[in-house]
Write an enzyme that holds these catalytic residues in place. Structure first.
Site, mmCIF file in Angstrom:
data_model
loop_
_atom_site.group_PDB
_atom_site.id
_atom_site.type_symbol
_atom_site.label_atom_id
_atom_site.label_comp_id
_atom_site.label_asym_id
_atom_site.label_seq_id
_atom_site.Cartn_x
_atom_site.Cartn_y
_atom_site.Cartn_z
ATOM 1 N N CYS A 91 21.800 43.415 86.607
ATOM 2 C CA CYS A 91 22.931 44.119 87.196
ATOM 3 C C CYS A 91 24.116 43.152 87.229
ATOM 4 O O CYS A 91 24.170 42.233 86.414
ATOM 5 C CB CYS A 91 22.577 44.652 88.594
ATOM 6 S SG CYS A 91 22.117 43.377 89.760
ATOM 7 N N VAL A 92 25.028 43.322 88.161
ATOM 8 C CA VAL A 92 26.229 42.490 88.179
ATOM 9 C C VAL A 92 25.920 41.038 88.512
ATOM 10 O O VAL A 92 26.542 40.126 87.985
ATOM 11 C CB VAL A 92 27.247 43.044 89.207
ATOM 12 C CG1 VAL A 92 28.483 42.161 89.278
ATOM 13 C CG2 VAL A 92 27.653 44.465 88.821
#
Length: 469
Positions: free
Chosen positions: A27-28
């Site tokens: 993810c980020v």
């Protein structure tokens, strides 16, 4: 700038080697692994790698915190080294879900529904905070609001309020989209279902109580059966259950109707059946259940506010570890829809602040450890802005006592805001900016609670560090 291949190799070894990786994505800020055997992951080894800021396991996924801007490079390098192939987040979730028990799956399902719509809700909360500043009395002028003094700003504030309220007025539409998508149906039908439950032709749910007392609730007569013609504004449970039913009917029909006829039959039949069920059975039953839940939560905090604030303030951070905190977003939204505000969200923001303060203290406690000092500083700032992941998993849980200190500070602040009945009219931003989401008449108490959430974890972490040494 590239990443050190040796560090990536160490991460692969730390999670048990490439043969232990069933699938991986990112993810980020984090690498997300579905591991064949989480027992083979070496937490200590991983957290000693320069690239790694922390590790934790949640919802069947083993997650390694790397940091924004670097994680995608690490992931691409890892895929190249292991040959595991790129995987989507949904594939990782599906692989991880196989290890969960029924309760964990239920919690995960709620998270899958509400997390995608959270940006819209948080944005709405922030805009409502701006409207609060413009329209709140005693902020800039004694006994008057800014728009009362500068009347030209009144319409500007009104438009902001309209934009902010949209997400809450049409909340069932957002939930319908997320829920039907999660249950395997067509998200567009979920939106239609949600909006159908708040159609303008229906009586507004917020006026239902008064209309019921006066005995003038509008109704349909379906062949002798009276069905109340009431909407479900601000309600969570009706659209959740209706979305489940809609998705299952749609999937059932798609398996049994030829593809050439599906466009003309599946959606109309699914919506028609679900619509009738929603107004006749699902809506009234879940509306009553939602009111019972709301009354129970409100009753606890009304009867023993100090104990309610103490428990929720202390336990919110541990709930984040398990992922159960997502279930309370549904409670927040139910409270807002039923009572006009939530007393739980202020404690969430204070928990963010407390975690940041404990991590900030660790920067001074470990001032000779450059890696930890830098991580503690950046993660504390992140937590004070409402993102607690780096602070919790990268610093506080690693050493345990900062996490306990943060829980103590959050609990103390939770007691104060509960005793004074601090209310947020919306779910907004967390951390220090959260005051924007608090009704202006509670700002004074909330700022004192912020001070408590800043001071107690910091001091207690410093004391516990000396005791531990």
């Amino acid at each position: 700038m590239g990443v050190d291949k040796k560090s990536v190799e160490q991460i692969i070894e730390g999670v048990g080697g490439k043969e232990n990786i069933a699938a991986a994505t990112h993810c980020v800020t984090r690498l997300r692994f579905a591991l064949k055997d989480e027992g083979k992951a070496d937490k200590e080894k991983l957290e000693n790698i320069d690239l790694v800021k922390g590790t934790f396991s949640s919802n069947g996924q083993y997650q390694v915190v790397i940091g924004q801007g670097t994680v995608d490079k690490v992931y691409n390098q890892m895929v190249e080294m292991t040959g595991i192939g790129h995987a989507s987040k949904q594939e990782i979730k599906d692989a991880a879900a196989q290890k969960l028990n029924p309760f964990q799956r239920a919690v995960k399902t709620l998270g899958d529904i509400f997390i995608p719509i959270l940006p819209a809700i948080v944005t709405a909360g922030l805009l409502m905070g701006i409207n609060n500043i413009l329209t709140g009395k005693d902020i800039f002028f004694e006994g008057r609001a800014l728009v009362d003094v500068y009347t030209s700003w009144a319409d500007f504030a009104s438009i902001i309020n309209l934009i902010a309220n949209t997400a809450f007025v049409f909340l069932p539409g957002l939930i319908g989209w997320g829920a039907v998508n999660r249950f395997g149906g067509s998200p567009l039908l979920g939106i239609v279902l949600g909006l159908m439950l708040v159609h303008p032709d229906l009586m507004n749910a917020w006026g239902y109580g008064a209309a019921q007392q006066e005995g003038n609730v509008p109704s349909w007569n379906l062949f002798g059966l009276n069905v109340e013609k009431v909407g479900y504004q601000g309600q969570v449970l009706p659209v959740l259950l209706a979305s489940f039913v809609l998705a299952k009917i749609e999937l059932f029909l798609k398996k049994r109707i030829a593809e050439g006829f599906q466009l003309l039959t599946v959606a109309p039949i699914a919506l028609l059946v679900t619509g009738f069920l929603s107004f006749i059975v699902i809506g009234p039953v879940t509306f009553a259940i939602g009111n019972v839940i709301t009354d129970a939560v409100v009753g606890i905090f009304d009867a023993v506010p100090a104990i309610g604030g103490l428990i929720y303030g202390a336990l919110y951070a541990p709930l984040v570890i398990t992922g159960m905190h997502h279930t309370f977003l549904a409670v927040d939204l139910q409270l807002i829809g039923t009572t006009g505000g939530t007393f739980l969200w202020p404690m969430v923001a204070l928990s963010n602040i407390a975690q940041g303060s404990a991590a900030f203290a660790m920067m001074f406690v470990n001032r000779h450890n450059d890696k930890l000092k830098g991580l503690a500083l950046t993660s504390s700032i992140s937590a004070w802005l409402g993102i607690t992941e780096p602070a919790m998993f990268g610093v506080n849980l690693r050493y345990r006592y900062p996490f306990i200190a943060a829980m103590a500070g959050s609990a103390a602040a939770g007691v104060l805001v509960s005793l004074y009945g601090v209310i947020a009219p919306s779910v907004g931003v967390g951390g220090l900016p959260a005051f924007l989401s608090i009704l202006t008449e509670f700002w004074g108490v909330f700022f004192i609670a912020i001070a408590i959430a800043l001071v107690i974890p910091f001091v207690l972490t410093a004391i516990l560090a000396k005791v531990k040494k």
